[in-house]
Design a protein around this motif. Structure first.
Motif, mmCIF file in Angstrom:
data_model
loop_
_atom_site.group_PDB
_atom_site.id
_atom_site.type_symbol
_atom_site.label_atom_id
_atom_site.label_comp_id
_atom_site.label_asym_id
_atom_site.label_seq_id
_atom_site.Cartn_x
_atom_site.Cartn_y
_atom_site.Cartn_z
ATOM 1 N N UNK A 13 0.790 -1.237 0.000
ATOM 2 C CA UNK A 13 0.000 0.000 0.000
ATOM 3 C C UNK A 13 0.819 1.281 0.000
ATOM 4 N N UNK A 14 2.027 1.239 0.562
ATOM 5 C CA UNK A 14 2.835 2.453 0.628
ATOM 6 C C UNK A 14 3.754 2.632 -0.576
ATOM 7 N N UNK A 15 3.592 1.810 -1.595
ATOM 8 C CA UNK A 15 4.345 1.997 -2.838
ATOM 9 C C UNK A 15 3.835 3.277 -3.511
ATOM 10 N N UNK A 16 4.715 4.232 -3.805
ATOM 11 C CA UNK A 16 4.265 5.492 -4.434
ATOM 12 C C UNK A 16 3.501 5.287 -5.735
ATOM 13 N N UNK A 17 3.666 4.132 -6.366
ATOM 14 C CA UNK A 17 2.923 3.868 -7.600
ATOM 15 C C UNK A 17 1.416 3.892 -7.365
ATOM 16 N N UNK A 18 0.995 3.622 -6.126
ATOM 17 C CA UNK A 18 -0.435 3.575 -5.817
ATOM 18 C C UNK A 18 -0.952 4.876 -5.216
ATOM 19 N N UNK A 19 -0.072 5.859 -5.049
ATOM 20 C CA UNK A 19 -0.502 7.100 -4.418
ATOM 21 C C UNK A 19 -1.543 7.872 -5.235
ATOM 22 N N UNK A 20 -1.541 7.820 -6.566
ATOM 23 C CA UNK A 20 -2.631 8.488 -7.282
ATOM 24 C C UNK A 20 -4.014 7.922 -6.938
ATOM 25 N N UNK A 21 -4.073 6.633 -6.624
ATOM 26 C CA UNK A 21 -5.356 6.042 -6.223
ATOM 27 C C UNK A 21 -5.779 6.562 -4.861
ATOM 28 N N UNK A 22 -4.855 6.589 -3.911
ATOM 29 C CA UNK A 22 -5.220 7.104 -2.578
ATOM 30 C C UNK A 22 -5.588 8.588 -2.660
ATOM 31 N N UNK A 23 -4.910 9.330 -3.531
ATOM 32 C CA UNK A 23 -5.249 10.748 -3.703
ATOM 33 C C UNK A 23 -6.666 10.892 -4.253
ATOM 34 N N UNK A 24 -7.014 10.037 -5.211
ATOM 35 C CA UNK A 24 -8.355 10.089 -5.796
ATOM 36 C C UNK A 24 -9.415 9.775 -4.743
ATOM 37 N N UNK A 25 -9.173 8.760 -3.913
ATOM 38 C CA UNK A 25 -10.153 8.406 -2.886
ATOM 39 C C UNK A 25 -10.276 9.509 -1.841
ATOM 40 N N UNK A 26 -9.155 10.142 -1.498
ATOM 41 C CA UNK A 26 -9.207 11.273 -0.578
ATOM 42 C C UNK A 26 -10.031 12.408 -1.187
ATOM 43 N N UNK A 27 -9.802 12.709 -2.462
ATOM 44 C CA UNK A 27 -10.541 13.780 -3.133
ATOM 45 C C UNK A 27 -12.026 13.466 -3.220
ATOM 46 N N UNK A 28 -12.362 12.186 -3.396
ATOM 47 C CA UNK A 28 -13.756 11.765 -3.530
ATOM 48 C C UNK A 28 -14.478 11.694 -2.189
ATOM 49 N N UNK A 29 -13.730 11.758 -1.100
ATOM 50 C CA UNK A 29 -14.339 11.624 0.223
ATOM 51 C C UNK A 29 -14.749 10.199 0.543
ATOM 52 N N UNK A 30 -14.088 9.230 -0.087
ATOM 53 C CA UNK A 30 -14.433 7.826 0.112
ATOM 54 C C UNK A 30 -13.675 7.234 1.292
ATOM 55 N N UNK A 31 -14.245 6.179 1.843
ATOM 56 C CA UNK A 31 -13.596 5.402 2.892
ATOM 57 C C UNK A 31 -12.783 4.294 2.230
ATOM 58 N N UNK A 32 -11.601 4.019 2.753
ATOM 59 C CA UNK A 32 -10.767 2.922 2.257
ATOM 60 C C UNK A 32 -10.599 1.889 3.361
ATOM 61 N N UNK A 33 -11.081 0.685 3.119
ATOM 62 C CA UNK A 33 -11.016 -0.405 4.087
ATOM 63 C C UNK A 33 -9.964 -1.401 3.615
ATOM 64 N N UNK A 34 -8.960 -1.659 4.455
ATOM 65 C CA UNK A 34 -7.843 -2.518 4.095
ATOM 66 C C UNK A 34 -7.809 -3.769 4.964
ATOM 67 N N UNK A 35 -7.705 -4.922 4.335
ATOM 68 C CA UNK A 35 -7.383 -6.138 5.078
ATOM 69 C C UNK A 35 -6.021 -5.959 5.737
ATOM 70 N N UNK A 36 -5.894 -6.428 6.984
ATOM 71 C CA UNK A 36 -4.598 -6.440 7.664
ATOM 72 C C UNK A 36 -4.403 -7.791 8.336
ATOM 73 N N UNK A 37 -3.138 -8.183 8.509
ATOM 74 C CA UNK A 37 -2.802 -9.382 9.257
ATOM 75 C C UNK A 37 -3.012 -10.678 8.498
#
Length: 298
Positions: A140-164
């Motif tokens: 998730x912290x690969x900068x290649x995916x940062x445009x996706x996280x930026x888009x979700x932040x701009x959209x006001x969306x929630x991001x739910x991540x599996x962990x563990x």
């Protein structure tokens, strides 16, 4: 059909933020047969693993509960076609009194994933997105995916991540190539720090990294935890202490249905040493506010 929630916050007793749609109306499954069987063995799931979205809605309506529903698009990593998030959103719109659709996009599809995420919010009304870093094969912290996280932040969306730990691939040689390290919550601490406007939910008790998730949720105001995927009677003691006290406004009820039923989760959670005033927060109030379904502050 665009989803518009019709959930009455005061009419439901709980809001399950972690419910999988594992089969569609065409009989297609979210995973191949080997992975489906491995996860069923891991969870010792005796109930139907592949209820349609109509049956999921009926299951929660009978219990006066609401549920977030989603699939996981891991098509690049698995070579298995994903269920349609667009179709799930449209079907959830027919049950908007009990269901809340999240989308799923494959982060490894780059700009195409960003465009799909925007369409799912704009045209289909999804309120958030589900990601499974180990299953989807990405850090998730690969900068290649940062445009996706930026888009979700701009959209006001929630991001739910599996962990563990994950039951998908459990017990198979090499876990079928699924790498647990991608689901280390510390990778998500980077994302939470770099996108402070992105509301994030870290799913499950995050074993073997439960203390990391607790620390992140206590440190980052935009990070919440869901308690899905484990029977509460097996929760690590520090998780119970934090959920009952300092993090009572940051933890959310989630079951992992159909692998773990809300009935079993609720029965086992009732036996925990959690103060009565914290229970409504965990059962529904925290989730209602995270999803924007209740506006007034706690």
């Amino acid at each position: 059909m665009t989803y518009t929630p019709r959930i009455d916050p005061d009419a439901i007793v709980a809001l399950d933020v972690h419910t999988h749609i594992e089969a569609d109306h065409h009989g297609r499954l979210s995973l191949d047969a080997e992975l489906m069987a491995a996860s069923a063995r891991y969870f010792r799931a005796g109930q139907d693993r592949t209820p349609t979205i109509d049956r999921v809605a009926a299951h929660y309506r009978e219990r006066n509960m609401a549920a977030v529903v989603f699939t996981v698009d891991a098509s690049t990593e698995l070579g298995h076609p994903a269920l349609s998030s667009e179709e799930i959103a449209c079907q959830a719109a027919e049950h908007a009194d009990v269901l809340i659709p999240f989308g799923s996009v494959d982060p490894r599809r780059g700009e195409a994933a960003v465009a799909q995420a925007r369409r799912l919010v704009r045209d289909f009304g999804v309120l958030g997105f589900k990601f499974h870093p180990s299953l989807q094969g990405f850090a998730p912290n690969d900068p290649a995916h940062y445009p996706l996280w930026q888009a979700l932040e701009d959209l006001g969306s929630v991001a739910l991540f599996h962990t563990g730990q994950t039951g998908i691939g459990a017990g198979l040689p090499g876990g079928r190539g699924i790498k647990l390290r991608y689901s280390d919550p510390m990778l998500l601490d980077d994302v939470a720090a770099d996108f402070p406007g992105l509301t994030m939910i870290l799913a499950h008790p995050s074993v073997p990294w439960v203390d990391a998730s607790l620390s992140i949720a206590g440190h980052k105001s935009n990070v919440y935890l869901d308690l899905s995927g484990w029977s509460p009677k097996y929760f690590p003691p520090q998780l119970v202490r934090q959920a009952a006290g300092p993090l009572r406004h940051k933890v959310l009820f989630g079951s992992d249905y159909p692998l773990l039923t809300p009935d079993r989760w609720m029965a086992d959670f009732a036996a925990l040493d959690v103060k009565e005033e914290a229970r409504p927060l965990i059962y529904k109030e925290n989730a209602l506010r995270v999803l924007g379904l209740r506006k007034e502050p706690l």
